[in-house]
Scaffold this active site. Structure first.
Site, PDB file in Angstrom:
ATOM      1  CB  CYS A 380      -1.056  -0.073   1.211  1.00 14.50           C
ATOM      2  SG  CYS A 380      -2.360   1.074   0.847  1.00 14.50           S
ATOM      3  CG  HIS A 506      -3.446  -3.437   3.065  1.00 14.44           C
ATOM      4  ND1 HIS A 506      -2.223  -2.969   3.945  1.00 14.44           N
ATOM      5  CD2 HIS A 506      -4.062  -2.371   2.642  1.00 14.44           C
ATOM      6  CE1 HIS A 506      -2.331  -1.677   3.763  1.00 14.44           C
ATOM      7  NE2 HIS A 506      -3.235  -1.387   3.324  1.00 14.44           N
ATOM      8  CD  GLU A 508      -0.917  -6.494   4.902  1.00 18.00           C
ATOM      9  OE1 GLU A 508      -0.799  -6.730   3.672  1.00 18.00           O
ATOM     10  OE2 GLU A 508      -1.354  -5.026   5.344  1.00 18.00           O
TER      11      GLU A 508
HETATM   12  N1  GLN Z   1      -2.042   6.849   2.896  1.00 16.68           N
HETATM   13  C1  GLN Z   1      -2.130   6.111   1.469  1.00 16.68           C
HETATM   14  C2  GLN Z   1      -3.519   6.179   0.871  1.00 16.68           C
HETATM   15  O1  GLN Z   1      -4.212   6.566   1.685  1.00 16.68           O
HETATM   16  C3  GLN Z   1      -1.871   4.730   1.823  1.00 16.68           C
HETATM   17  C4  GLN Z   1      -2.790   3.874   2.815  1.00 16.68           C
HETATM   18  C5  GLN Z   1      -2.388   2.545   3.281  1.00 16.68           C
HETATM   19  O2  GLN Z   1      -1.145   2.372   3.352  1.00 16.68           O
HETATM   20  N2  GLN Z   1      -3.214   1.722   3.689  1.00 16.68           N
HETATM   21  O3  GLN Z   1      -3.419   5.805  -0.198  1.00 16.68           O
END
Ligand code: GLN
Length: 533
Positions: A380, A506, A508
């Site tokens: 992410c 994500h 994970e």
């Molecule tokens: N802050 C980034 C976004 O909002 C990444 C979010 C995250 O890592 N869950 O896109």
């Protein structure tokens, strides 16, 4: 014929943090291995509607479900142990049930009645539980908090009311401390909590005892005497790795006792695969070090799912994984240089995150991993920063950034998603939940996943700015997976690097003990290779 669903409540006494969630899913797992269907429910007695707005330092990781529900991190363990894909209905909070009842009141559903905690909230809770249990053998309900808390009273009252009409089994988890000076297991706090439960009309069927060492027979006898249960119904839940708990409870025949209490058939069960997963966690023959950058390094609970995904993968390879947390603000403030911070590591994970703190240091770490061929997995925010690093250091776009950190950057490589621009509230408004992606043939991720169609969970507001894709690709970066309409970049990888992979998702969140996630398997395998050389 419709199934007659049975209900199991897991309550907690003495104090929080005893591992009620693990007990809940271990029981669920043992019932599953007996061939029964189990639906879990986590009750969180706080007013937040969901965990999405909660600070991970205070409350641990926010877990995201396929349907986009942002829920308590215990649901992660529910999915991992029970191998289920849950929905936001599997997490009930005080806020959610009150909102549900108040919305009904506004619609006029209560026909002029005075709407009250008893019976309207308590019936609302029971209806919620029953609707989850449709066509299932069991609903297993973890009542968050500790008996005696004001907040949990309506939920415990709902359990009591339900037990007057349905088949209900109550498991009460207590702490049995040991007085070091005399080495004696003390039962008094447990007695008090069983009494507190009795005051609200609930008698436990089983008492499960969290303790340092296995519960002694005389402790069992004492508890049985004072707490109105048979000695046989006092169970030891002594310190162990979380994945060992089902094995410990199986040895004490907990499923049989529950089935007996509920007049159900005991079918016998098999936990062999699970046991070998646990054995491989313990009997390792190598060790690797994975660095993890992060803002929440003070609380490892913020990264539970990543740690567990690493556990699942490491069991496959019978390896220890030492996770070394890197506070990247130290790199930014020149307290430590990146080379020293990442010395002797075999792999790097840059996990998700929000805001600007530490991002420059993370970018430095990614550069170091790219240039020194250290296996890297970006998740992410880690994916977004890998794009920025490439733009700055390979494409020579000075000052390239994400608009999350620098609104006026010359080169907004990462920018807010179009659909997010009109949103001005924080709760449940990100791009959430499972989204499909198509992987390019012949890429490393396609090989790892073994398919071109994948679905992963998301939680973000920003994305790769498509204007920059031609340039990044011309300079060698490979976007190896995109949304089906090709509009959103989901995966990237580097050629000529042993393992450099990042994803907007994500992954994970979907790793399971017996089916480790392919990206984590890939990272651990590459890290083992590096460690050998
Ligand atoms: N802050 C980034 C976004 O909002 C990444 C979010 C995250 O890592 N869950 O896109």
């Amino acid at each position: 014929m419709e199934k007659k669903t049975k209900y199991i409540f897991v309550t907690g006494g003495v104090m929080s943090g005893l591992g009620k969630g693990i007990l809940t899913v271990s029981v669920g797992k043992l019932l599953q291995t007996q061939g029964y269907t189990v639906e879990p429910l986590k009750i969180d007695p706080y007013l937040n509607i969901d965990a999405g707005t909660m600070n991970p330092i205070e409350h641990g990781e926010v877990f995201v479900l396929d349907d986009g529900g942002e829920v308590d991190m215990d649901l992660g363990n529910y999915e991992r142990f029970l191998n289920l894909s849950l929905s936001r209905k599997n997490n009930l909070t005080t806020g959610k049930i009150y909102k549900h009842v108040i919305d009904k009141e506004r619609r006029g559903d209560y026909l002029g009645k005075t709407v009250q905690i008893i019976p309207h909230i308590t019936c609302g809770v029971q209806d919620w539980i029953k609707s989850l249990g449709k066509d299932k053998d069991f609903v297993i309900i973890e009542v968050g908090g500790t008996v005696g808390d004001i907040e949990s009273i309506p939920f415990l009252e709902a359990a009591r009311e339900l037990s007057t009409r349905e088949d209900v089994c109550i498991i009460h988890l207590v702490l049995i401390p040991t007085l070091d000076a005399v080495g004696e297991q003390k039962t008094k706090p447990a007695q008090h909590s069983v009494r507190a439960l009795g005051e609200i009309g609930i008698r436990p069927n089983l008492i499960v005892c969290r303790c340092k060492r296995p519960l002694e027979d005389r402790t069992k006898r004492k508890l049985a005497l004072f707490c109105n249960v048979k000695e046989d119904d006092v169970i030891s839940d002594h310190d162990a790795n979380i994945y060992e708990v089902p094995i410990i409870l199986k040895e004490q025949k907990i499923a049989e006792k529950i089935l007996k209490a509920l007049n159900m058939k005991h079918n016998g069960s098999d936990l062999e695969e699970w046991k070998s997963f646990v054995n491989n966690l313990k009997n390792t023959d190598k060790k690797i070090t994975i660095a993890m950058t992060g803002k929440y390094t003070e609380l490892h609970d913020s990264y539970v799912s990543i740690n567990e995904a690493l556990n699942h993968a490491r069991s496959r390879f019978k390896t220890e994984v030492d996770v070394k947390f890197i506070e990247t603000t130290d790199i930014e403030e020149n307290k430590i240089d990146v080379k020293t911070a990442l010395k002797d590591i075999d792999g790097l994970i840059v996990p998700g995150g929000f805001g600007s703190r530490g991002t420059e240091g993370k970018i430095e770490c990614i550069r170091h991993a790219r240039e020194n061929k250290i296996p890297f997995l970006g998740l992410c925010l880690g994916f977004q920063l890998a794009c920025i690093e490439y733009a700055r250091n390979v494409c020579k776009l000075d000052g390239a950034a994400t608009t999350e950190v620098d609104k006026n950057t010359k080169h907004p490589i990462i920018d807010i998603m179009e659909e997010q621009k009109k949103i001005d509230t924080k709760g449940a408004t990100m791009r959430l939940g499972a989204w499909p992606a198509i992987l390019k043939k012949g890429t490393i991720v396609e090989k790892l996943y073994g398919t071109t169609e994948v679905s992963e969970r998301h939680r973000h507001r920003y994305e790769v700015n498509n204007k920059y894709i031609p340039l990044l690709e011309r300079e060698g970066l490979i976007f190896s997976g995109t949304s089906p309409d090709n509009n959103l970049m989901e995966f990237l990888e580097q050629p000529n690097h042993p393992f450099f992979i990042a994803t907007q998702a994500h992954p994970e969140l979907k790793s399971k003990p017996l089916t480790p996630h392919p990206l984590f398997l890939g990272l651990v395998e590459a890290a083992i290779e590096r460690n050998k050389s």
